[in-house]
Design a protein around this motif. Structure first.
Motif, PDB file in Angstrom:
ATOM      1  N   SER A 136      35.074  53.704  29.566  1.00 35.73           N
ATOM      2  CA  SER A 136      34.660  52.758  28.525  1.00 35.73           C
ATOM      3  C   SER A 136      34.339  51.397  29.125  1.00 35.73           C
ATOM      4  O   SER A 136      34.731  51.075  30.254  1.00 35.73           O
ATOM      5  CB  SER A 136      35.782  52.610  27.499  1.00 35.73           C
ATOM      6  N   GLY A 138      35.677  48.743  28.164  1.00 36.09           N
ATOM      7  CA  GLY A 138      36.972  48.069  28.334  1.00 36.09           C
ATOM      8  C   GLY A 138      37.578  48.321  29.703  1.00 36.09           C
ATOM      9  O   GLY A 138      38.161  47.425  30.316  1.00 36.09           O
ATOM     10  N   TRP A 141      35.696  46.169  32.220  1.00 33.68           N
ATOM     11  CA  TRP A 141      36.091  44.767  32.104  1.00 33.68           C
ATOM     12  C   TRP A 141      37.446  44.541  32.768  1.00 33.68           C
ATOM     13  O   TRP A 141      37.657  43.518  33.432  1.00 33.68           O
ATOM     14  CB  TRP A 141      36.144  44.340  30.636  1.00 33.68           C
ATOM     15  N   CYS A 142      38.371  45.478  32.605  1.00 39.23           N
ATOM     16  CA  CYS A 142      39.683  45.347  33.246  1.00 39.23           C
ATOM     17  C   CYS A 142      39.561  45.433  34.767  1.00 39.23           C
ATOM     18  O   CYS A 142      40.248  44.715  35.498  1.00 39.23           O
ATOM     19  CB  CYS A 142      40.638  46.429  32.736  1.00 39.23           C
ATOM     20  N   LEU A 304      42.657  51.785  28.124  1.00 35.52           N
ATOM     21  CA  LEU A 304      41.328  51.664  27.532  1.00 35.52           C
ATOM     22  C   LEU A 304      40.341  52.710  28.021  1.00 35.52           C
ATOM     23  O   LEU A 304      39.289  52.899  27.418  1.00 35.52           O
ATOM     24  CB  LEU A 304      40.754  50.268  27.805  1.00 35.52           C
TER      25      LEU A 304
END
Length: 323
Positions: A136, A138, A141-142, A304
């Protein structure tokens, strides 16, 4: 319906175990930086030559691998296994340790830990490319946030010591080492479901023996070497080159190479901490705070991330995977 419900916990359990095996592998690999510097010494006080350390540690692991494969009566890899195994040899047996050894003659373990912190993103990118894995937004981004934390930590640490963070030839060697290691990790993970984690690293080391064994004997040091350097050399051969991969390759296969690779974000901090007792390199107070923040991005990224979509070869496991 019942069988599907029963299968879900098993998959969740495998993913969790894969993450923990990844952490164990990272802990073993984290010591590689200070231990390699201990083995090679510095330009001012050299110990073992980088080429000898690279070939010798692989030859030691190769000898252990021959014993393991004979003891477990392992069959020869199939034809389609040899290409990923050969790429793992180039990345993990030759490329990464050689480039790292030369760089650590110039920079300290803490500096090397900063640059090699790029490993998670590099491994994830190569996994997405070669293994057709997806996650994902997310998760990405992490991953970016965790890597950014590592870079900020590096800048603060270098400024705090009165230096400037800039790339020189040793840094370029470290970046090349990151690419080599990432390629080796992913290629090893690609054949792990069919061969098993232990057999992958064993066959990789055995495949390299025709080069590493003669090279080790040819380059055997003629001048006296400190006992600490020899001890570091043994660690690199037994743990960094062999046993660490038992945990790492299995973790990548069970938890997904893209997700488990993010545990590598912990590696620079473990390396910096280990450099204190091994090399006497100081630890800054910022280390604990940034380590905690990076751990948070790894945990959040795992939550995520979507179920990984893999190539058919990784979608199922062979009975050979269980030792």
């Amino acid at each position: 319906m019942k069988s599907n419900a029963a299968a879900r916990p098993a998959r969740a359990s495998d993913a969790t175990l894969g993450m923990w095996l990844g952490v164990l592998g990272v802990a073993i690999f984290a010591l590689t930086l200070p231990v390699t510097r201990l083995a090679t010494g510095t330009q001012e006080a050299p110990q073992l030559a980088p080429w000898f350390v690279t070939l010798g540690r692989a030859a030691l692991a190769g000898a252990l691998s021959v014993g393991y494969l004979l003891l477990t009566r392992s069959a020869l890899p199939k034809r389609h296994h040899w290409r990923p195994l050969a790429l793992a040899v180039l990345g993990n047996v030759l490329g990464y340790p050689l480039l790292l050894a030369y760089a650590l003659r110039v920079v300290d373990a803490g500096h090397a830990a900063v640059v090699t912190a790029l490993l998670p993103l590099a491994t994830a990118a190569i996994a997405a490319w070669l293994l057709h894995q997806r996650a994902s937004a997310g998760f990405w981004w992490c991953a970016v946030a965790g890597s950014a934390l590592v870079v900020v930590f590096a800048l603060l640490r270098s400024q705090g010591s009165g230096g400037m963070f800039g790339f020189e030839w040793a840094d370029l060697l470290l970046v090349a080492a990151v690419v080599a290691a990432s390629l080796g990790y992913v290629c090893g993970a690609k054949v792990t479901p069919e061969l098993g984690a232990e057999r992958v690293i064993c066959w990789v080391c055995v495949l390299a023996l025709p080069v590493t064994l003669p090279g080790t004997l040819w380059l055997w040091p003629q001048s006296p070497v400190a006992p600490s350097a020899w001890g570091a050399f043994v660690y690199l051969g037994v743990f960094s080159m062999w046993m660490g991969f038992f945990a790492w390759y299995r973790g990548l296969a069970m938890g997904g190479a893209l997700r488990v690779s993010q545990t590598q974000l912990l590696q620079p901090f473990v390396s910096i901490i280990a450099a204190l007792p091994l090399l006497g390199e100081p630890i800054e107070g910022l280390t604990v705070a940034f380590a905690a923040a990076v751990v948070a991005t790894v945990v959040l990224g795992k939550k995520l991330s979507q179920p990984v979509t893999t190539a058919p070869a990784l979608a199922s496991r062979s009975p050979k995977e269980t030792p």
